[in-house]
Write an enzyme that holds these catalytic residues in place. Structure first.
Site, PDB file in Angstrom:
ATOM      1  N   HIS A  72      47.106  40.409  30.649  1.00 57.65           N
ATOM      2  CA  HIS A  72      46.609  39.028  30.665  1.00 57.65           C
ATOM      3  C   HIS A  72      45.209  38.976  30.062  1.00 57.65           C
ATOM      4  CE1 HIS A  72      49.340  37.201  34.042  1.00 57.65           C
ATOM      5  NE2 HIS A  72      50.046  37.807  33.101  1.00 57.65           N
ATOM      6  N   TYR A 195      43.862  30.198  40.019  1.00 58.99           N
ATOM      7  CA  TYR A 195      43.078  30.156  41.263  1.00 58.99           C
ATOM      8  C   TYR A 195      42.680  28.699  41.469  1.00 58.99           C
ATOM      9  CZ  TYR A 195      42.412  35.262  41.289  1.00 58.99           C
ATOM     10  OH  TYR A 195      42.594  36.627  41.342  1.00 58.99           O
ATOM     11  N   PRO A 288      41.042  39.789  49.217  1.00 58.38           N
ATOM     12  CA  PRO A 288      41.782  39.980  47.963  1.00 58.38           C
ATOM     13  C   PRO A 288      41.484  38.965  46.865  1.00 58.38           C
ATOM     14  CG  PRO A 288      43.232  39.185  49.690  1.00 58.38           C
ATOM     15  CD  PRO A 288      41.917  39.445  50.325  1.00 58.38           C
ATOM     16  N   LYS A 292      40.223  43.289  43.920  1.00 58.31           N
ATOM     17  CA  LYS A 292      39.433  44.520  43.785  1.00 58.31           C
ATOM     18  C   LYS A 292      39.917  45.691  44.635  1.00 58.31           C
ATOM     19  CE  LYS A 292      36.953  43.074  40.733  1.00 58.31           C
ATOM     20  NZ  LYS A 292      37.590  43.528  39.505  1.00 58.31           N
ATOM     21  N   TYR A 378      35.496  40.325  37.242  1.00 65.77           N
ATOM     22  CA  TYR A 378      36.938  40.282  37.527  1.00 65.77           C
ATOM     23  C   TYR A 378      37.680  41.323  36.695  1.00 65.77           C
ATOM     24  CZ  TYR A 378      41.500  38.288  38.664  1.00 65.77           C
ATOM     25  OH  TYR A 378      42.799  38.113  39.129  1.00 65.77           O
TER      26      TYR A 378
END
Ligand code: FAS
Ligand code: PHB
Length: 385
Positions: A72, A195, A288, A292, A378
């Site tokens: 991605h 998100y 979560p 990570k 991220y």
């Protein structure tokens, strides 16, 4: 029995450490309290940072990952009726991969490098402050066993015995909410993760494959999954993820797994005591939201394996002596990022918080500096950060 490294726990940290040590000519034995099938079946992490994928590829564990995983470029942030894409390649020059922890675990088992003993009980650590530590346990047949080692690696997660064997300073933060997670036999309704901030609460649309979706809803702590029938879950996911927004639709499907995951931040320092070294969830837990947990475990054992090969094969203690400080730099960076993502995206019911969260979301989706900060964390910092 005697080995160079006694590893407690056959999750991703323990099995990957054993694999990396074997490649460095150091032998190890892994002790696991559950069955191999149970460990491989636990549904957990879904996202691998580029540095994790690069490491797994380097050590011969990347073939299926690169064939079946999905690379991605970034993620979507959805809030106030808007959807924004953050492109990690443009922002930070890195990608992330969707490849479930269950698949990583299967690849580690298939590599066959670990000498793992499953379904052991009553694991106890002894003389970790001496240079001749050992572990006692009952094997699957109930017989008492002793494993002498040069080093013990505590990879036994957040409920294992290793962390108690380290006189440590503990840092902990709990959160007033949990995640209700589902697996569903339906094609994902998005190409990359969404998100979502919503007044009702956080939601996340992730996936495992072109035919299996993984989604999460913020729920109060102590929520009973049975109080969320499938229809209610899909209806609430649709509201929070923006169904109907700019023509986007969330497609529901049969839910095959439903569970509630509490959230907390936990770090214990140091990550070493004498001949005992901690790695993965045994030393730290992150919520979560930043994806990570698994990546931190991989980074820990990458550092630890190099340190132990130097210590045990070349009698060079420098990296082993530096391990805890080196690992904790990344642990605290990921702990902060996971806390930041969690507090930015989960609603508390406080209107002042809501305005701060929306302002932060507007900043990370309109400012290149803000977006780069999220992307860099991220998509993951280099292993040696
Ligand atoms: P693990 O907990 O995976 O492995 C530790 C092993 O030690 C286990 O197999 C356990 O059975 C064994 N053990 C424990 N006590 C023992 C004893 N006394 N003797 C012998 N063996 C013992 N991370 C994400 O990034 N995204 C997610 O969505 C996500 N979801 C999660 C959901 C749940 C329910 C949990 C618990 C964690 C989740 N995580 C997630 C974090 C997770 O992926 C961990 O970071 C990852 O499993 C860490 O790997 P290990 O350190 O190997 O610990
Ligand atoms: C998952 O796919 O399980 C997942 C993805 C991203 C997260 C957490 C979980 O931040």
């Amino acid at each position: 029995m005697r080995t160079q490294v006694a590893i407690i726990g056959a999750g991703p940290a323990g099995l990957l450490l054993s694999h990396l040590l074997a490649q460095g000519g150091v032998d190890s034995v892994v002790l696991e309290t559950r069955s191999q099938e149970y460990v491989a079946s636990r549904i957990r992490a879904g996202i691998l940072e580029q540095s994790s994928v690069d490491l797994l590829t380097e050590v011969g564990l990347g073939d299926r990952l690169r064939a079946e995983g999905h690379e991605h470029r970034g993620i979507y942030l959805n809030f106030a009726g808007e959807r924004h894409h953050l492109d990690f390649v443009d922002l930070a020059g890195r990608t992330v991969w969707v490849y479930g922890q269950t698949e990583v675990q299967k690849d580690l088992v298939a590599a066959g490098t670990a000498d793992a003993r499953y379904e052991v009980t009553d694991v106890q650590l002894h003389d970790v402050e001496s240079d001749r530590p050992y572990v006692t346990y009952l094997d699957a047949g109930g017989a008492a066993q002793r494993l002498d080692a040069d080093v013990i690696a505590g990879c036994d997660g957040s409920f294992g015995p290793s962390r108690q064997a380290v006189p440590a300073e503990h840092f902990e933060r709990t959160y007033p909410y949990s995640w209700l997670g589902i697996l569903a036999d339906v094609a994902p309704s998005t190409d990359e993760l969404i998100y979502a901030w919503h007044a009702n609460g956080f939601a996340l649309h992730s996936m495992r494959s072109p035919t299996v979706s993984r989604l999460y809803l913020q729920v109060p702590n102590g929520t009973d999954p049975a109080s969320w029938p499938d229809e209610r879950i899909w209806d609430e996911l649709a509201v929070r993820l923006g169904h109907g927004q700019d023509g986007w639709k969330l497609t529901p499907g049969p839910i095959t797994e439903k569970s509630v995951l509490p959230m907390r931040s936990y770090v214990q320092t140091p990550m070493r005591h004498g001949r005992l070294f901690l790695a993965g969830d045994a030393a730290h837990i992150v919520p979560p939201t930043g994806a990570k947990g698994l990546n931190l475990a991989i980074a820990d054992v990458s550092l630890l394996s190099t340190a132990l090969v130097a210590l045990l094969n070349r009698r060079d203690p420098a990296l082993a002596d530096a391990y805890s400080d080196d690992a904790l730099r990344r642990v605290w960076r990921c702990t902060h990022f996971s806390w930041w993502m969690t507090t930015m995206l989960h609603t508390s019911g406080d209107p002042f918080d809501a305005q701060l969260q929306l302002s932060q979301l507007r900043w990370v989706t309109t400012s290149n500096a803000g977006a780069t900060g999220l992307a860099e964390n991220y998509a993951g910092l280099p292993i040696g950060f």
